[in-house]
Design a protein around this motif. Structure first.
Motif: not given
Length: 169
Positions: A46-75
């Protein structure tokens, strides 16, 4: 700070007592060991799957030019979940699952932002990052007057003269 240390010492003790209770009263010794191993394996998947999901969300957020605060806390919470799930015991596995499951992780992330991150940022920036605006001088001046903290430009000073056309705008 002391209560955090007590909590960190109390969790393994509580885990050991609960593990002995489960082994003696509910299941046998072998079944308890299998349960602990099974929860650790399922939790790590479960942690491995959620880690991959969080990395995808982090990359999407960075691609939009927003700070990835939620994604970093999730990580960070997923790293803690992995540590809890790798620690043998049923109580630590329950804590790990609470940190790994998205709905409970969102609640914990919100609490962290409210009671840890925001006060830390306010302390380090004097409230400026969270919206505190100083209207009378600089925040560290003794009398609240900006005269001590200003710099005289001398000949480099300039005045802005507006024409009649520009004042009408």
């Amino acid at each position: 700070m002391l209560w955090w240390l007590l909590a960190l010492l109390l969790i393994p003790l509580l885990d050991a007592v609960f593990l002995v209770y489960v082994a003696v009263a509910l299941l046998g010794g072998l079944e308890t060991v299998l349960l602990v191993v099974l929860t650790a394996l399922v939790g790590m998947l479960l942690v491995r799957a959620e880690g991959r999901r969080t990395m995808r969300k982090l990359q999407t957020t960075l691609g939009k030019g927003r700070p990835p605060t939620n994604e970093l806390l999730d990580g960070g919470l997923l790293i803690a979940a992995g540590a809890f799930l790798l620690t043998p015991g049923l109580v630590t596995d329950a804590i790990g699952f609470l940190l790994a499951i998205p709905p409970t992780r969102a609640l914990i992330r919100g609490a962290l932002k409210r009671w840890v991150v925001t006060p830390y940022i306010e302390d380090k920036t004097g409230g400026f990052a969270t919206g505190n605006v100083y209207t009378f001088g600089f925040p560290d001046s003794d009398d609240g007057n900006a005269s001590e903290d200003t710099y005289d430009l001398g000949n480099d000073a300039y005045d802005v003269d507006l024409d009649d056309d520009e004042t009408a705008r």
